[in-house]
Design an enzyme around this catalytic site. Structure first.
Site, PDB file in Angstrom:
ATOM      1  N   GLY A   5      -7.713 -26.372  -2.597  1.00  0.00           N
ATOM      2  CA  GLY A   5      -8.879 -26.561  -3.328  1.00  0.00           C
ATOM      3  C   GLY A   5      -9.880 -26.922  -2.486  1.00  0.00           C
ATOM      4  N   HIS A  28       0.839  -1.145   0.074  1.00  0.00           N
ATOM      5  CA  HIS A  28      -0.170  -0.070  -0.096  1.00  0.00           C
ATOM      6  C   HIS A  28       0.801   1.332   0.108  1.00  0.00           C
ATOM      7  CE1 HIS A  28       0.450  -0.322   4.559  1.00  0.00           C
ATOM      8  NE2 HIS A  28       0.437   0.865   4.413  1.00  0.00           N
ATOM      9  N   GLY A  77       4.077   6.700   9.425  1.00  0.00           N
ATOM     10  CA  GLY A  77       5.334   6.745   8.939  1.00  0.00           C
ATOM     11  C   GLY A  77       6.354   5.715   9.303  1.00  0.00           C
ATOM     12  N   ASN A  78       5.926   4.493  10.306  1.00  0.00           N
ATOM     13  CA  ASN A  78       6.332   3.368  10.523  1.00  0.00           C
ATOM     14  C   ASN A  78       5.968   2.289   9.533  1.00  0.00           C
ATOM     15  OD1 ASN A  78       5.811   4.701  13.709  1.00  0.00           O
ATOM     16  ND2 ASN A  78       7.838   3.747  13.023  1.00  0.00           N
ATOM     17  N   SER A  79       4.847   2.244   8.797  1.00  0.00           N
ATOM     18  CA  SER A  79       4.563   1.166   8.011  1.00  0.00           C
ATOM     19  C   SER A  79       5.558   0.912   7.027  1.00  0.00           C
ATOM     20  CB  SER A  79       3.172   1.387   7.117  1.00  0.00           C
ATOM     21  OG  SER A  79       2.801   0.405   6.581  1.00  0.00           O
ATOM     22  N   ASP A  88      -0.007  -7.754   1.159  1.00  0.00           N
ATOM     23  CA  ASP A  88       0.224  -6.276   1.272  1.00  0.00           C
ATOM     24  C   ASP A  88       1.703  -6.302   1.359  1.00  0.00           C
ATOM     25  OD1 ASP A  88       0.138  -3.466   1.693  1.00  0.00           O
ATOM     26  OD2 ASP A  88      -0.296  -3.528   3.769  1.00  0.00           O
TER      27      ASP A  88
END
Length: 452
Positions: free
Chosen positions: A270, A108, A211-213, A138
């Protein structure tokens, strides 16, 4: 609410132990004042240089008002200048995991971005190419455009983490510069976070803010055990509940990128699963609602070949406990293709171990991807024929058939109508949507009717 942070951060895992005993991976409480005053500085010094900032940008053309298409208004307002471009930007953090400039960050952080740069703690900046985007986890993998050798954080084993272990978060909260915060592992295997398809997060109370992501979690030897990705917050700031993606999943994504793949190839099970409720568990004679209940099994799938049956309850993958369908999905998805995996199920009150082949989902029907154009409400849809492979990529049931929406063009009529990625088209103008070709023909017929 759970918030995916627009920036990036790194976690650092530490063992609280005396220096001599720390080498033996023993966890102990401090026994002296000297031990209490031990510093995290050596670990920060080792991991910090490999935590970077990631900058993404995309040129976006501003739309012109429809009035400028009229000659009168175009002349009145000075000729109607061409639409100006504007830059859409994102800022985040990442972690160097290889000396040749391989960086892991959150998907992201760079989603939709066409230009990406990486800034090192020493202020140097490098352009980077995106090797792989994986929205399902992500995660994204970048390659810095440089031939020099960079500091790195070695990938470790996130399965060794225990609740109560110390962690450090390293990142760039609110853009103030590289910052370190400390906490503990608050919980493991969190599956109800809601920010990716594979939910199996490490929870920490280390202060994490926008800011840490996109950062890292390493042990005392400096090995990566997680990538930070979200916080639970009502205000947008840290409330002591942060989440990180375990390194076992990071390793799969990085290996796929390094092998040249543009998508991550994962093993296909499956079978459709559902969570166990207390009522269902009681009706099955189980003492606890733990495990993943098999609702249906796709014909010819690895699960079917292994003998998995509807009504089975999966409780372990290669000995690792499974508490719900998300837990199973994570455990199974981190297995390497090839060979087999041992799946433990409860059947009629007995434990049964079944060997399941680790193979990717087949594309039994060519996807024949098409983008629908024209003036119909379907204009802007990117559609594919469903097969086990396409269904797996779109997180649909393994036995789903027909035509699915693989993407929706931003700003298109289809997006305005409300179509979403993963929708399955059943019929168009009362005609079954059996293939992408027929779907395109049906929408063309709608356009002809509109022109009439």
């Amino acid at each position: 609410m759970t918030i995916r942070l627009p920036l990036a951060a790194a976690f650092v895992f530490l063992l609280a132990a005396a220096p001599a005993k720390a080498q033996l991976f023993q966890r102990e409480t401090p026994q002296s004042r000297q031990e209490i005053t031990l510093s995290f500085a050596p670990v920060v010094k080792k991991a910090g240089p490999a935590v970077v900032n990631v900058y993404g940008a995309r040129r976006q053309q501003q739309t012109r008002h429809p009035l400028f298409d009229d000659p009168f208004f175009r002349e009145f307002f000075g000729g109607g200048r061409a639409p100006r471009e504007r830059m859409q930007q994102s800022v985040g953090s990442g972690v160097l995991v290889a000396s040749d400039g391989i960086v892991v960050t959150n998907h992201h952080v760079i989603e939709g971005m066409s230009e990406v740069k990486v800034a090192l703690p020493d202020k140097r900046e490098f352009e980077a190419e995106v090797l792989l985007r994986d929205p399902k986890t992500d995660l994204a993998v970048l390659k810095m455009k440089s031939t020099e050798k960079f500091p790195l954080v070695e990938l470790g084993n996130s399965d060794e983490l225990q609740v109560g272990d110390l962690v450090l978060a390293i990142g760039n909260p609110f853009g103030v510069g590289q910052t370190v915060t400390q906490g503990i592992v608050s919980a493991l295997a969190r599956t109800q976070v809601g920010v990716s398809d594979y939910q199996f997060f490490i929870q920490t109370d280390a202060a994490i803010n926008p800011g840490n992501s996109g950062g890292a979690m390493v042990d005392m030897q400096g090995r990566l055990v997680g990538i930070n990705t979200a916080i639970y917050s009502r205000s947008g700031g840290s409330h002591g509940i942060g989440f990180a993606i375990p390194a076992s999943m990071v390793r799969v994504v990085v290996d796929s990128a390094r092998s040249g793949g543009k998508t991550v190839r994962r093993p296909w099970f499956g079978a459709r699963m559902q969570s166990l409720t207390a009522e269902i568990a009681e009706s099955m004679g189980l003492d606890r609602p733990i495990g993943a209940l098999i609702a249906s099994v796709a014909k010819g799938s690895p699960a079917a070949q292994a003998g998995v049956q509807a009504g089975d309850v999966v409780v372990a993958v290669d000995g690792a406990t499974v508490e719900d369908p998300d837990g199973f999905g994570f455990r199974f998805a981190t297995k390497a293709l090839g060979g087999t995996s041992s799946i433990t199920v409860l059947r009629s009150g007995k434990r049964v171990v079944l060997p399941v082949k680790l193979q990717s989902a087949p594309e039994t029907t060519p996807r024949d991807q098409r983008t629908i154009a024209g003036r119909s409400p379907f204009s802007g849809l990117v559609v594919v024929n469903l097969s086990p492979a396409a269904a797996d990529e779109l997180s649909l049931s393994a036995d789903a058939e027909g035509v699915a929406v693989a993407d929706v063009t931003p700003g298109s009529p289809a997006q305005q109508v409300g179509f979403q990625k993963g929708d399955v088209l059943l019929a168009i103008n009362n005609e079954p949507a059996k293939t992408t070709r027929r779907s395109e023909e049906h929408t063309s017929e709608l356009q002809s009717l509109t022109n009439l």
